[in-house]
Write a protein that holds these residues in place. Structure first.
Motif, mmCIF file in Angstrom:
data_model
loop_
_atom_site.group_PDB
_atom_site.id
_atom_site.type_symbol
_atom_site.label_atom_id
_atom_site.label_comp_id
_atom_site.label_asym_id
_atom_site.label_seq_id
_atom_site.Cartn_x
_atom_site.Cartn_y
_atom_site.Cartn_z
ATOM 1 N N THR A 308 11.979 -16.311 -2.070
ATOM 2 C CA THR A 308 13.279 -15.873 -2.594
ATOM 3 C C THR A 308 13.507 -16.414 -3.998
ATOM 4 O OG1 THR A 308 14.251 -15.719 -0.385
ATOM 5 C CG2 THR A 308 15.773 -15.948 -2.233
ATOM 6 N N VAL A 309 13.280 -17.715 -4.185
ATOM 7 C CA VAL A 309 13.509 -18.329 -5.494
ATOM 8 C C VAL A 309 12.442 -17.899 -6.490
ATOM 9 C CG1 VAL A 309 13.676 -20.515 -6.740
ATOM 10 C CG2 VAL A 309 14.741 -20.273 -4.488
ATOM 11 N N SER A 310 11.190 -17.808 -6.054
ATOM 12 C CA SER A 310 10.100 -17.431 -6.956
ATOM 13 C C SER A 310 10.288 -16.034 -7.522
ATOM 14 C CB SER A 310 8.760 -17.503 -6.213
ATOM 15 O OG SER A 310 8.459 -18.813 -5.813
ATOM 16 N N GLN A 311 10.905 -15.145 -6.739
ATOM 17 C CA GLN A 311 11.010 -13.747 -7.128
ATOM 18 C C GLN A 311 12.396 -13.368 -7.642
ATOM 19 O OE1 GLN A 311 9.485 -11.456 -3.758
ATOM 20 N NE2 GLN A 311 7.821 -12.926 -3.483
ATOM 21 N N VAL A 321 7.387 -24.670 -7.521
ATOM 22 C CA VAL A 321 6.233 -25.285 -6.874
ATOM 23 C C VAL A 321 6.423 -25.245 -5.366
ATOM 24 C CG1 VAL A 321 4.818 -27.376 -6.683
ATOM 25 C CG2 VAL A 321 5.977 -26.842 -8.845
ATOM 26 N N GLY A 322 5.408 -24.762 -4.666
ATOM 27 C CA GLY A 322 5.441 -24.735 -3.213
ATOM 28 C C GLY A 322 4.383 -25.645 -2.620
ATOM 29 N N PHE A 323 4.457 -25.831 -1.315
ATOM 30 C CA PHE A 323 3.455 -26.596 -0.580
ATOM 31 C C PHE A 323 2.841 -25.701 0.484
ATOM 32 C CE2 PHE A 323 5.004 -30.185 -2.718
ATOM 33 C CZ PHE A 323 4.204 -31.287 -2.433
ATOM 34 N N ALA A 324 1.581 -25.947 0.799
ATOM 35 C CA ALA A 324 0.901 -25.217 1.861
ATOM 36 C C ALA A 324 0.192 -26.225 2.754
ATOM 37 C CB ALA A 324 -0.101 -24.224 1.278
ATOM 38 N N ALA A 334 -4.094 -21.158 0.639
ATOM 39 C CA ALA A 334 -3.079 -21.567 -0.328
ATOM 40 C C ALA A 334 -3.065 -20.648 -1.543
ATOM 41 C CB ALA A 334 -3.318 -23.009 -0.757
ATOM 42 N N THR A 335 -4.242 -20.202 -1.975
ATOM 43 C CA THR A 335 -4.326 -19.276 -3.106
ATOM 44 C C THR A 335 -3.647 -17.956 -2.768
ATOM 45 O OG1 THR A 335 -6.409 -20.290 -3.847
ATOM 46 C CG2 THR A 335 -5.903 -18.079 -4.674
ATOM 47 N N ALA A 336 -3.893 -17.475 -1.553
ATOM 48 C CA ALA A 336 -3.247 -16.233 -1.111
ATOM 49 C C ALA A 336 -1.729 -16.425 -1.001
ATOM 50 C CB ALA A 336 -3.830 -15.796 0.226
ATOM 51 N N LYS A 337 -1.311 -17.594 -0.559
ATOM 52 C CA LYS A 337 0.115 -17.863 -0.423
ATOM 53 C C LYS A 337 0.792 -17.867 -1.787
ATOM 54 C CE LYS A 337 3.431 -21.235 1.429
ATOM 55 N NZ LYS A 337 3.611 -22.463 2.243
ATOM 56 N N ARG A 338 0.151 -18.471 -2.771
ATOM 57 C CA ARG A 338 0.728 -18.493 -4.116
ATOM 58 C C ARG A 338 0.936 -17.076 -4.643
ATOM 59 N NH1 ARG A 338 -1.397 -17.821 -9.087
ATOM 60 N NH2 ARG A 338 -0.091 -18.568 -10.791
ATOM 61 N N ALA A 339 -0.053 -16.212 -4.455
ATOM 62 C CA ALA A 339 0.070 -14.839 -4.931
ATOM 63 C C ALA A 339 1.161 -14.093 -4.165
ATOM 64 C CB ALA A 339 -1.275 -14.128 -4.781
ATOM 65 N N ARG A 340 1.232 -14.339 -2.871
ATOM 66 C CA ARG A 340 2.192 -13.627 -2.024
ATOM 67 C C ARG A 340 3.633 -14.050 -2.317
ATOM 68 N NH1 ARG A 340 -0.037 -15.132 2.104
ATOM 69 N NH2 ARG A 340 1.379 -16.705 2.953
ATOM 70 N N LYS A 341 3.831 -15.345 -2.543
ATOM 71 C CA LYS A 341 5.186 -15.861 -2.764
ATOM 72 C C LYS A 341 5.666 -15.645 -4.191
ATOM 73 C CE LYS A 341 5.176 -17.892 1.358
ATOM 74 N NZ LYS A 341 6.032 -17.507 2.479
ATOM 75 N N GLY A 342 4.731 -15.684 -5.151
ATOM 76 C CA GLY A 342 5.121 -15.524 -6.543
ATOM 77 C C GLY A 342 5.487 -16.815 -7.244
ATOM 78 N N CYS A 343 5.106 -17.956 -6.661
ATOM 79 C CA CYS A 343 5.423 -19.243 -7.295
ATOM 80 C C CYS A 343 4.366 -19.593 -8.335
ATOM 81 C CB CYS A 343 5.554 -20.347 -6.254
ATOM 82 S SG CYS A 343 4.096 -20.597 -5.246
ATOM 83 N N ASP A 344 4.633 -20.631 -9.117
ATOM 84 C CA ASP A 344 3.720 -21.016 -10.196
ATOM 85 C C ASP A 344 2.586 -21.901 -9.688
ATOM 86 O OD1 ASP A 344 5.279 -19.843 -12.477
ATOM 87 O OD2 ASP A 344 6.790 -21.208 -11.667
ATOM 88 N N TRP A 345 2.939 -22.877 -8.871
ATOM 89 C CA TRP A 345 1.934 -23.790 -8.308
ATOM 90 C C TRP A 345 2.105 -23.865 -6.805
ATOM 91 C CZ3 TRP A 345 3.126 -28.670 -11.790
ATOM 92 C CH2 TRP A 345 2.807 -28.393 -13.129
ATOM 93 N N ILE A 346 0.998 -24.149 -6.138
ATOM 94 C CA ILE A 346 1.004 -24.513 -4.719
ATOM 95 C C ILE A 346 0.232 -25.818 -4.585
ATOM 96 C CG2 ILE A 346 -0.026 -24.002 -2.475
ATOM 97 C CD1 ILE A 346 2.301 -22.328 -2.623
ATOM 98 N N VAL A 365 -4.336 -33.581 -1.832
ATOM 99 C CA VAL A 365 -3.860 -32.239 -2.152
ATOM 100 C C VAL A 365 -4.796 -31.535 -3.116
ATOM 101 C CG1 VAL A 365 -1.476 -32.982 -1.830
ATOM 102 C CG2 VAL A 365 -2.451 -32.938 -4.129
ATOM 103 N N VAL A 366 -4.682 -30.224 -3.107
ATOM 104 C CA VAL A 366 -5.343 -29.365 -4.084
ATOM 105 C C VAL A 366 -4.241 -28.604 -4.807
ATOM 106 C CG1 VAL A 366 -7.002 -27.515 -4.474
ATOM 107 C CG2 VAL A 366 -7.352 -29.125 -2.587
ATOM 108 N N LEU A 367 -4.194 -28.717 -6.130
ATOM 109 C CA LEU A 367 -3.194 -28.004 -6.924
ATOM 110 C C LEU A 367 -3.731 -26.621 -7.252
ATOM 111 C CD1 LEU A 367 -0.558 -27.874 -8.559
ATOM 112 C CD2 LEU A 367 -1.813 -28.857 -10.486
ATOM 113 N N ILE A 368 -3.052 -25.608 -6.736
ATOM 114 C CA ILE A 368 -3.433 -24.219 -6.980
ATOM 115 C C ILE A 368 -2.502 -23.646 -8.045
ATOM 116 C CG2 ILE A 368 -3.827 -21.959 -5.944
ATOM 117 C CD1 ILE A 368 -5.528 -24.100 -4.659
ATOM 118 N N SER A 369 -3.078 -23.163 -9.139
ATOM 119 C CA SER A 369 -2.288 -22.556 -10.211
ATOM 120 C C SER A 369 -3.039 -21.337 -10.718
ATOM 121 C CB SER A 369 -2.068 -23.561 -11.342
ATOM 122 O OG SER A 369 -3.298 -23.834 -12.005
#
Length: 400
Positions: A308-311, A321-324, A334-346, A365-369
């Motif tokens: 909601t906030v990302s979009q 920034v989200g967490f997975a 996590a990479t798929a989640k970042r694309a699906r949610k529209g956030c900048d980092w996971i 953690v792994v920072l996905i950007s």
């Protein structure tokens, strides 16, 4: 940070004024010099004698004072301070400030000053939510006025909601942030933390296994860099950090409402373990166990706060920034989640039971950007928080 700072404290007329002697004491403990200004309505809740005794300074309460106004005292008061704090900042005071009124000492001081002003609003929840107050709030923020709170909770009038004045230590922390030279000074960050509890009946609920330790550490690290932090937390097992605005919630829907109320912000970090589903119709009484039968529960999907906030089309934070929390194929999911949610980092982590991460003292953690996946070594959750806060500061500095 407050040593030798001159604070002009304007005390408005609200029940929260009873907290101001403690606020004065806390400011003076940190080396600040506090000059109190008491409105006529404020004196109905706290006496000039009490305020003067705690501040060690005379109380100013009259605009037309022959002694001080012979030397234009309201001008000197308003410009000799390093920071003006208004606590409680009532709906009336906010309205006067937004409209440029100057019909008493407090409003005249606020109009005649070029000193930074920090407001700690306090009023009935319906007054706070009223369109007129929200218009005044937007005007004051656009004018560069600083705010701390209001908090959500029980009101003296018996109602519940946003409108409680920030606690004295929260106001002190906001003043310290103003004087801080940290890389996040002047930035506002929303952080979610802990689990959510979705009721089944009055004694049972659905939840995730989250202690809230990582989110708490993140909020603390951001505040240490000078950020104004709104900390929206579910029922965590660790206490919330000091020096931030704490909003306590139970359910995912309450968390979404609290996050939206905290916007606008420069960044938002969603570390909470939000339950994906809720029971469609929670029972108002305890569901009794009947031998040979099982209860039937129907579920609805909870709101997706991160998406909601990302979009958001308007008012989206510059950095989201989200967490997975994953148990397999961590980077891919996590990479798929970042694309699906529209956030900048996971920030993705492996929460299989054998890792000990969920509820433990360490995290890996792994920072996905958009640049790909960046592995961080396993370290304490405080260290993870400090590293993330530094990265947030750098991203905002670069104008994300």
């Amino acid at each position: 940070m407050l040593a030798n700072k001159r604070i002009l404290l304007i005390i408005g007329g609200g029940i929260a004024a009873y907290k101001t002697p403690d606020l004065i004491r806390r400011l003076r403990e940190r080396g600040a010099r506090v000059t109190p200004v008491l409105t006529r309505a404020g004196s109905e809740f706290v006496t000039p004698l009490t305020v003067a005794a705690v501040a060690g300074e005379r109380v100013h309460d009259q605009l037309f004072d022959l002694t001080t106004e012979a030397e234009m005292g309201h001008i000197q008061l308003s410009r000799s301070a390093d920071l003006i704090v208004v606590a409680p900042a009532t709906a009336d005071l906010m309205s006067k400030m937004a409209g440029g009124a100057a019909d008493d000492l407090a409003s005249t001081l606020l109009l005649a000053t070029d000193t930074p002003v920090l407001l700690a609003p306090a009023m009935n929840v319906r007054m706070w939510d009223h369109p007129a107050t929200q218009r005044n709030l937007a005007t004051l923020k656009a004018d560069g006025i600083l705010f701390t709170g209001p908090n959500e909770g029980d009101m003296a009038c018996g109602e519940y909601g946003p409108g409680r004045m920030s606690e004295p230590l929260e106001i002190v922390a906001a003043a310290e942030r103003f004087f801080a030279e940290g890389p996040l000074s002047g930035k506002r960050v929303v952080v979610t933390s802990g689990p959510t509890h979705e009721p089944i009946d009055p004694v049972r609920y659905i939840a995730n296994r989250s202690s809230g330790a990582q989110g708490t550490a993140i909020a603390r690290a951001l505040a240490a860099l000078g950020a104004e932090v709104v900390f929206v937390t579910g029922p965590a097992s660790v206490p919330p950090p000091e020096g931030v605005q704490v909003v306590k919630v139970e359910t995912a829907r309450e968390m979404k409402e609290a996050v939206e109320a905290a916007l606008p912000a420069d960044a938002a970090i969603f570390a909470a373990a939000v339950a994906d589903w809720r029971v469609r119709s929670a029972s108002g009484s305890k569901i009794k166990k009947v031998k040979g039968t099982l209860p039937t529960l129907e579920f609805d999907e909870n709101p997706d706060i991160l998406a909601t906030v990302s979009q958001m089309e308007t008012g989206r934070p510059a950095l989201v920034v989200g967490f997975a929390a994953e148990t397999d194929d961590v980077v891919a999911h996590a990479t798929a989640k970042r694309a699906r949610k529209g956030c900048d980092w996971i920030l993705a982590n492996d929460v299989r039971p054998e890792t000990g991460i969920m509820g433990g003292a360490e995290n890996a953690v792994v920072l996905i950007s958009e640049q790909g996946a960046e592995d961080w070594p396993r370290m304490g959750k405080e260290a993870v928080a400090e590293k993330l806060a530094a990265r947030v500061a750098e991203a905002l500095r670069q104008g994300r």
